[in-house]
Design an enzyme around this catalytic site. Sequence first.
Site, PDB file in Angstrom:
ATOM      1  N   ASN A  40      -4.802   1.053   7.622  1.00 14.99           N
ATOM      2  CA  ASN A  40      -3.321   0.932   8.320  1.00 14.99           C
ATOM      3  C   ASN A  40      -2.925  -0.530   7.966  1.00 14.99           C
ATOM      4  O   ASN A  40      -1.345  -0.477   7.830  1.00 14.99           O
ATOM      5  CB  ASN A  40      -3.687   0.461   9.760  1.00 14.99           C
ATOM      6  CG  ASN A  40      -2.173  -0.175  10.535  1.00 14.99           C
ATOM      7  OD1 ASN A  40      -1.291   0.856  10.625  1.00 14.99           O
ATOM      8  ND2 ASN A  40      -2.116  -0.690  11.169  1.00 14.99           N
ATOM      9  N   TRP A  51       0.263   2.931  20.970  1.00 14.56           N
ATOM     10  CA  TRP A  51       1.230   2.892  19.888  1.00 14.56           C
ATOM     11  C   TRP A  51       1.416   4.169  19.548  1.00 14.56           C
ATOM     12  O   TRP A  51       2.290   5.019  19.559  1.00 14.56           O
ATOM     13  CB  TRP A  51       0.739   1.963  18.747  1.00 14.56           C
ATOM     14  CG  TRP A  51       1.328   0.956  18.637  1.00 14.56           C
ATOM     15  CD1 TRP A  51       0.271  -0.042  18.902  1.00 14.56           C
ATOM     16  CD2 TRP A  51       2.732   0.413  18.592  1.00 14.56           C
ATOM     17  NE1 TRP A  51       1.194  -1.464  18.836  1.00 14.56           N
ATOM     18  CE2 TRP A  51       2.520  -1.467  18.345  1.00 14.56           C
ATOM     19  CE3 TRP A  51       3.566   1.226  17.754  1.00 14.56           C
ATOM     20  CZ2 TRP A  51       3.901  -1.580  18.271  1.00 14.56           C
ATOM     21  CZ3 TRP A  51       4.731   0.086  18.085  1.00 14.56           C
ATOM     22  CH2 TRP A  51       4.893  -1.122  17.800  1.00 14.56           C
ATOM     23  N   TRP A  86       6.986   2.993   8.913  1.00 15.49           N
ATOM     24  CA  TRP A  86       7.666   3.085   7.945  1.00 15.49           C
ATOM     25  C   TRP A  86       9.383   2.516   8.405  1.00 15.49           C
ATOM     26  O   TRP A  86       9.195   1.456   7.765  1.00 15.49           O
ATOM     27  CB  TRP A  86       8.313   4.272   7.006  1.00 15.49           C
ATOM     28  CG  TRP A  86       7.202   4.767   5.900  1.00 15.49           C
ATOM     29  CD1 TRP A  86       6.066   5.614   6.039  1.00 15.49           C
ATOM     30  CD2 TRP A  86       7.560   3.777   4.626  1.00 15.49           C
ATOM     31  NE1 TRP A  86       5.639   5.183   4.733  1.00 15.49           N
ATOM     32  CE2 TRP A  86       6.265   4.820   3.553  1.00 15.49           C
ATOM     33  CE3 TRP A  86       7.802   3.264   3.393  1.00 15.49           C
ATOM     34  CZ2 TRP A  86       5.809   4.472   2.614  1.00 15.49           C
ATOM     35  CZ3 TRP A  86       7.839   2.907   2.831  1.00 15.49           C
ATOM     36  CH2 TRP A  86       6.174   3.298   2.591  1.00 15.49           C
ATOM     37  N   TRP A 142      20.359   0.612  -0.833  1.00 19.00           N
ATOM     38  CA  TRP A 142      19.588   0.938  -1.556  1.00 19.00           C
ATOM     39  C   TRP A 142      19.465   1.082  -2.813  1.00 19.00           C
ATOM     40  O   TRP A 142      20.082   2.182  -3.537  1.00 19.00           O
ATOM     41  CB  TRP A 142      18.235   1.618  -1.372  1.00 19.00           C
ATOM     42  CG  TRP A 142      17.941   1.676   0.240  1.00 19.00           C
ATOM     43  CD1 TRP A 142      18.796   2.349   0.803  1.00 19.00           C
ATOM     44  CD2 TRP A 142      16.513   0.742   0.411  1.00 19.00           C
ATOM     45  NE1 TRP A 142      18.266   2.357   2.096  1.00 19.00           N
ATOM     46  CE2 TRP A 142      17.186   1.005   2.125  1.00 19.00           C
ATOM     47  CE3 TRP A 142      16.420  -0.308   0.408  1.00 19.00           C
ATOM     48  CZ2 TRP A 142      16.272  -0.174   3.355  1.00 19.00           C
ATOM     49  CZ3 TRP A 142      14.982  -1.173   1.153  1.00 19.00           C
ATOM     50  CH2 TRP A 142      15.189  -0.976   3.082  1.00 19.00           C
ATOM     51  N   GLU A 179      -3.508   0.631  20.064  1.00 19.04           N
ATOM     52  CA  GLU A 179      -3.583   1.631  19.029  1.00 19.04           C
ATOM     53  C   GLU A 179      -3.309   3.140  19.297  1.00 19.04           C
ATOM     54  O   GLU A 179      -1.734   3.971  18.972  1.00 19.04           O
ATOM     55  CB  GLU A 179      -4.022   1.580  18.034  1.00 19.04           C
ATOM     56  CG  GLU A 179      -4.544   0.307  17.314  1.00 19.04           C
ATOM     57  CD  GLU A 179      -3.650  -0.289  16.719  1.00 19.04           C
ATOM     58  OE1 GLU A 179      -2.200  -0.030  15.901  1.00 19.04           O
ATOM     59  OE2 GLU A 179      -3.108  -1.659  17.336  1.00 19.04           O
ATOM     60  N   TRP A 214      13.349   3.393   2.297  1.00 19.42           N
ATOM     61  CA  TRP A 214      11.504   3.228   2.932  1.00 19.42           C
ATOM     62  C   TRP A 214      12.094   5.002   2.639  1.00 19.42           C
ATOM     63  O   TRP A 214      10.341   5.206   3.034  1.00 19.42           O
ATOM     64  CB  TRP A 214      11.867   3.404   4.244  1.00 19.42           C
ATOM     65  CG  TRP A 214      12.972   3.338   5.078  1.00 19.42           C
ATOM     66  CD1 TRP A 214      14.009   3.046   5.345  1.00 19.42           C
ATOM     67  CD2 TRP A 214      13.091   4.357   5.796  1.00 19.42           C
ATOM     68  NE1 TRP A 214      15.032   3.380   6.536  1.00 19.42           N
ATOM     69  CE2 TRP A 214      14.119   4.339   6.599  1.00 19.42           C
ATOM     70  CE3 TRP A 214      11.791   5.613   6.541  1.00 19.42           C
ATOM     71  CZ2 TRP A 214      14.642   5.590   7.530  1.00 19.42           C
ATOM     72  CZ3 TRP A 214      12.402   6.622   7.340  1.00 19.42           C
ATOM     73  CH2 TRP A 214      13.451   6.025   7.799  1.00 19.42           C
TER      74      TRP A 214
HETATM   75  C1  LIG Z   1       3.665   2.889   7.009  1.00 17.90           C
HETATM   76  C2  LIG Z   1       2.449   3.658   8.109  1.00 17.90           C
HETATM   77  C3  LIG Z   1       2.052   5.055   8.036  1.00 17.90           C
HETATM   78  C4  LIG Z   1       1.642   5.444   8.979  1.00 17.90           C
HETATM   79  N1  LIG Z   1       1.746   6.674   9.004  1.00 17.90           N
HETATM   80  C5  LIG Z   1       0.963   7.344   9.912  1.00 17.90           C
HETATM   81  C6  LIG Z   1       0.276   8.754   9.593  1.00 17.90           C
HETATM   82  O1  LIG Z   1       0.385   9.636   9.506  1.00 17.90           O
HETATM   83  N2  LIG Z   1      -0.243   9.627  11.018  1.00 17.90           N
HETATM   84  C7  LIG Z   1      -1.372   8.594  11.560  1.00 17.90           C
HETATM   85  O2  LIG Z   1      -1.948   8.855  12.318  1.00 17.90           O
HETATM   86  N3  LIG Z   1      -0.952   7.107  11.474  1.00 17.90           N
HETATM   87  C8  LIG Z   1      -0.298   6.693  10.717  1.00 17.90           C
HETATM   88  N4  LIG Z   1       0.002   5.447  10.975  1.00 17.90           N
HETATM   89  C9  LIG Z   1      -0.743   4.625  11.515  1.00 17.90           C
HETATM   90  C10 LIG Z   1      -2.669   4.031  10.852  1.00 17.90           C
HETATM   91  O3  LIG Z   1      -1.519   3.739   9.927  1.00 17.90           O
HETATM   92  C11 LIG Z   1      -2.769   5.309  10.820  1.00 17.90           C
HETATM   93  O4  LIG Z   1      -3.304   5.656  12.613  1.00 17.90           O
HETATM   94  C12 LIG Z   1      -4.904   4.071  10.903  1.00 17.90           C
HETATM   95  O5  LIG Z   1      -4.562   3.590  10.022  1.00 17.90           O
HETATM   96  C13 LIG Z   1      -5.475   5.399  11.156  1.00 17.90           C
HETATM   97  O6  LIG Z   1      -7.130   4.977  11.107  1.00 17.90           O
HETATM   98  P1  LIG Z   1      -7.661   5.052  12.202  1.00 17.90           P
HETATM   99  O7  LIG Z   1      -8.134   6.328  12.116  1.00 17.90           O
HETATM  100  O8  LIG Z   1      -9.461   3.943  11.719  1.00 17.90           O
HETATM  101  O9  LIG Z   1      -6.903   4.152  13.312  1.00 17.90           O
HETATM  102  P2  LIG Z   1      -7.454   3.496  14.057  1.00 17.90           P
HETATM  103  O10 LIG Z   1      -7.683   1.969  13.823  1.00 17.90           O
HETATM  104  O11 LIG Z   1      -9.074   3.227  14.749  1.00 17.90           O
HETATM  105  O12 LIG Z   1      -6.797   3.488  16.061  1.00 17.90           O
HETATM  106  C14 LIG Z   1      -7.522   4.752  16.518  1.00 17.90           C
HETATM  107  C15 LIG Z   1      -5.871   5.826  16.527  1.00 17.90           C
HETATM  108  O13 LIG Z   1      -4.929   5.021  16.876  1.00 17.90           O
HETATM  109  C16 LIG Z   1      -3.730   5.905  16.370  1.00 17.90           C
HETATM  110  N5  LIG Z   1      -2.769   4.505  15.724  1.00 17.90           N
HETATM  111  C17 LIG Z   1      -3.521   3.468  15.319  1.00 17.90           C
HETATM  112  N6  LIG Z   1      -2.933   3.308  14.733  1.00 17.90           N
HETATM  113  C18 LIG Z   1      -1.373   3.715  14.708  1.00 17.90           C
HETATM  114  C19 LIG Z   1       0.077   3.390  14.520  1.00 17.90           C
HETATM  115  N7  LIG Z   1       0.236   2.370  14.343  1.00 17.90           N
HETATM  116  N8  LIG Z   1       0.669   3.913  14.956  1.00 17.90           N
HETATM  117  C20 LIG Z   1       0.540   5.719  15.599  1.00 17.90           C
HETATM  118  N9  LIG Z   1      -0.472   5.839  16.158  1.00 17.90           N
HETATM  119  C21 LIG Z   1      -1.468   4.266  15.692  1.00 17.90           C
HETATM  120  C22 LIG Z   1      -4.368   7.458  15.490  1.00 17.90           C
HETATM  121  O14 LIG Z   1      -3.848   8.022  16.313  1.00 17.90           O
HETATM  122  C23 LIG Z   1      -5.409   6.369  14.905  1.00 17.90           C
HETATM  123  O15 LIG Z   1      -6.746   7.181  14.826  1.00 17.90           O
HETATM  124  C24 LIG Z   1       0.524   4.908   9.678  1.00 17.90           C
HETATM  125  C25 LIG Z   1       1.219   3.444   9.963  1.00 17.90           C
HETATM  126  C26 LIG Z   1       1.983   3.058   8.598  1.00 17.90           C
HETATM  127  C27 LIG Z   1       2.286   1.451   9.176  1.00 17.90           C
END
Ligand SMILES: Cc1cc2nc3c(=O)[nH]c(=O)nc-3n(C[C@H](O)[C@H](O)[C@H](O)COP(=O)(O)OP(=O)(O)OC[C@H]3O[C@@H](n4cnc5c(N)ncnc54)[C@H](O)[C@@H]3O)c2cc1C
Length: 468
Positions: free
Chosen positions: A343, A280, A384, A308, A277, A361
């Site tokens: 997420n 990512w 998105w 759309w 993650e 979107w």
């Molecule tokens: C539609 C959509 C919008 C999102 N918008 C954001 C946003 O505005 N800001 C944001 O930080 N994340 C975003 N995410 C990614 C992800 O959902 C969040 O980072 C995550 O839910 C944060 O929870 P956590 O810190 O417990 O993550 P954990 O699961 O603990 O992951 C650790 C860290 O990895 C990073 N991360 C995790 N998943 C992703 C991912 N898919 N993409 C990029 N980084 C990731 C984050 O920094 C996160 O804190 C988005 C995902 C989707 C599908």
Amino acid sequence: MSLPITLVWLRRDLRLFDHTALQTAIRLGRPLAAVFVFDRDIIDDLPADDRRLSFIHESISEMQAALHAKNVPLWVLHGRAAEALPALAAQLNAAAVVCAEDYEPQAIARDNQVWRALDADGRALVRVTDQVMLAKAEVMTQQGRPYSVFTPYKKAWLHTMAQRYAGWQPADDWAALAALQTQLPAAARAAPRLPALADLGFVRQALPLAGGEAAAQKQLGDFLPQLGQYHLKRDFPAQKSTSQLSVYLRFGLLSIRHLVQLARQADNEGAAAWLNELVWREFYQQFLYHHPNVVRESWRPEYRALPWPNQPEYLARWQAGQTGYPIIDAAMRQLKHSGQMHNRLRMLCAGFLSKDLLTDWRLGEAWFAAQLLDFDLAANNGGWQWAAGTGCDAQPYFRIFNPVIQSQKYDPDGTFIRRHVPELAHLGKEVIHAPWLAKHDIDTHGYPAPIVNHALQREKALAFYRAV
Ligand SMILES: Cc1cc2nc3c(=O)[nH]c(=O)nc-3n(C[C@H](O)[C@H](O)[C@H](O)COP(=O)(O)OP(=O)(O)OC[C@H]3O[C@@H](n4cnc5c(N)ncnc54)[C@H](O)[C@@H]3O)c2cc1C
């Protein structure tokens, strides 16, 4: 003219630990002051109850005290950064301004403006890498192009990172600072008081996660014992099984290098899934840098002209958590009340808006951008476009989540739904995911019927995307 200093411009790096810009400034060998700008170009358009301002304000307040203890004044300004920064650099006779790079298009434009103003005045802008492990162009294909597919990017990222960060230690030149600060001119010490949140035009909000580096470290400490289970539990929104560190990473209250090191040291399946993650996150950061047009349009050119239908009622009911699909509504209501969303639910809600409700979107992206405490342009846009099937994803438009099946799978007992949709709190797990399918009469206390029929919309969406 007083002795020249170095000015450290804080932005997305609101901590002291392993702080690249501060440590770089110390190595430049001049006394230093720090500055943070509540940038009117960013905050003037935000509503007074924006939670992020409370979070930033708390974080800055803590950082000002921590820097003060090290004899480094933190100037907190309220103005347009593009003008205020060069003006302060001149006022304090800064020979150089050090800041960490930001890959958002608007931030790049602002930084270039500041750089030109400083340069015209004979001052340097030193840009360092802090927000990501590997900078924008450090991981490129063999043809020298940016990656647009995650899996090969990750492979290359892991390879480069392992080489670059073998034996990594946090940057720590604090010992040299004390002597430098004895020479700091009095004018640079005279930082004004931190403006109150109200003076900036905002009202303090209750936060689900406290601001400040200490709170970030505590959150990290609470999560680490669960890291080994992350791969098993991460998809279940009723459990607090993900790190909840995104807001701390967004504003740089934690060092990404430290987090990656912790994941590598743990060396188990959970840690590997978590590291995935973090990669990512970097993938989307470099992607935004190389393709700033994704802020305005679909990454895949064939979907830029998708017609759309955009029904305003659909968007409004999705935003309000009134779609009649309990898992979607629970997630959307949590977002509105707390600025948080899991997420798995971000993927579901984004997919639902674009594919079930056939809504552009970009409208959903903007809503998330306004609501999320952890809003980050690169991750939000990437997420998105992934969900809408318009982005850099190996499995494009035909991945359409069924909100009922997803709900049964990831919230099997309905605990998450019950928490956020009180109208349904009395229902058992057999009916809570799709109350309209109940075989006996149930009272749903005014909870709406489904806004659309998922099976029908799925076919419509497939035809909609196929037609271009
Ligand atoms: C539609 C959509 C919008 C999102 N918008 C954001 C946003 O505005 N800001 C944001 O930080 N994340 C975003 N995410 C990614 C992800 O959902 C969040 O980072 C995550 O839910 C944060 O929870 P956590 O810190 O417990 O993550 P954990 O699961 O603990 O992951 C650790 C860290 O990895 C990073 N991360 C995790 N998943 C992703 C991912 N898919 N993409 C990029 N980084 C990731 C984050 O920094 C996160 O804190 C988005 C995902 C989707 C599908």
